[in-house]
Design a protein around this motif. Structure first.
Motif, short mmCIF file in Angstrom:
data_model
loop_
_atom_site.label_atom_id
_atom_site.label_comp_id
_atom_site.label_asym_id
_atom_site.label_seq_id
_atom_site.Cartn_x
_atom_site.Cartn_y
_atom_site.Cartn_z
N ALA A 1 17.01 50.73 56.13
CA ALA A 1 17.15 52.07 56.61
C ALA A 1 18.43 52.71 56.00
N ALA A 2 19.63 51.95 56.12
CA ALA A 2 20.81 52.40 55.75
C ALA A 2 20.97 52.50 54.08
N HIS A 59 23.22 56.44 74.32
CA HIS A 59 24.32 55.73 73.38
C HIS A 59 23.98 55.56 71.89
N LEU A 60 23.90 56.67 71.27
CA LEU A 60 23.55 56.75 69.95
C LEU A 60 24.65 56.22 69.14
N MET A 61 25.94 56.45 69.48
CA MET A 61 27.24 55.89 68.73
C MET A 61 26.87 54.02 69.10
N GLU A 62 26.51 53.76 70.00
CA GLU A 62 26.53 52.09 69.87
C GLU A 62 25.25 51.72 69.15
N VAL A 63 24.27 52.54 69.10
CA VAL A 63 23.31 52.04 68.16
C VAL A 63 23.78 51.98 66.59
N LEU A 64 24.64 52.95 66.33
CA LEU A 64 25.03 52.99 64.97
C LEU A 64 26.09 51.68 64.91
N TYR A 65 26.66 51.15 65.94
CA TYR A 65 27.50 50.17 65.60
C TYR A 65 26.54 49.02 65.04
N ALA A 66 25.48 48.94 65.52
CA ALA A 66 24.77 47.85 65.02
C ALA A 66 24.60 47.32 63.71
N LEU A 67 24.65 48.30 62.79
CA LEU A 67 24.70 47.82 61.48
C LEU A 67 25.76 47.15 60.95
N PRO A 68 27.28 47.46 61.38
CA PRO A 68 28.13 46.81 60.85
C PRO A 68 28.22 45.33 61.57
#
Length: 184
Positions: A68-69, A158-167
């Motif tokens: 996805a990224a 918590h959209l930001m927390e889900v964004l943290y999943a990639l790194p």
């Protein structure tokens, strides 16, 4: 700190480019599409929603996040990134500024530098350890977003927390702090 900085810069550029692409797709003029702050906010939300839906579908795994990224980054850089002199003029950076603006810019630069140093340090704040990093880590282990009955904070958006999943899927827990810094 070089690898986390590069990762955060890549995310910043991709979010801005994706936001610009979305603005152009919905018919906004070139001036609106070139405003970096608005484009970045829109792109961040788009990436967050994409990762959130992957989590709801039970696809919050490293391979799906990377795919996805890559698709999102590719679309963003192919159709959304336009750095030009008119874009910089539209943001007002080409105009002369009085001394008060430069003093304010210096204070903001000092604050940003201080926050950057803190973001590169290991996480020790209780809310970072309690839910900002533990929720994406738990979701990655489960492969999906699920209810965590013992953690009150998991019931909030918590959209930001889900964004943290990639790194975090790539084994880096310093990039989320830099992503948070960039969003702020």
């Amino acid at each position: 700190g070089i690898v986390p900085l590069l990762g955060a810069c890549l995310w910043l550029a991709a979010a801005r480019a994706l936001g610009s692409l979305i603005l152009r797709l919905v018919g906004c003029g070139e001036a609106e599409a070139c405003h970096p702050a608005f484009s970045f906010a829109l792109g961040t939300g788009a990436f967050g929603l994409a990762f959130f839906f992957l989590g709801l579908l039970g696809l919050l795994r490293r391979d799906f996040l990377l795919a996805a990224a890559i698709v999102g980054f590719g679309m963003a850089f192919h159709g959304g990134m336009r750095w030009s002199a008119p874009a910089l003029r539209a943001t007002g950076w080409s105009e002369a500024r009085p001394l008060g603006h430069w003093i304010l810019a210096g204070v903001l630069a000092f604050s940003a530098w201080h926050t950057l140093i803190l973001a590169l340090a290991p996480a020790v704040e209780w809310e970072v350890i309690l839910y900002h990093l533990s929720l994406p880590n738990l979701y990655l282990r489960l492969g999906r977003i699920t209810e965590v009955p013992w953690l009150l904070y998991s019931h909030w958006p918590h959209l930001m927390e889900v964004l943290y999943a990639l790194p975090m899927a790539l084994g880096d827990d310093a990039v989320p702090a830099l992503m948070h810094l960039t969003a702020c």
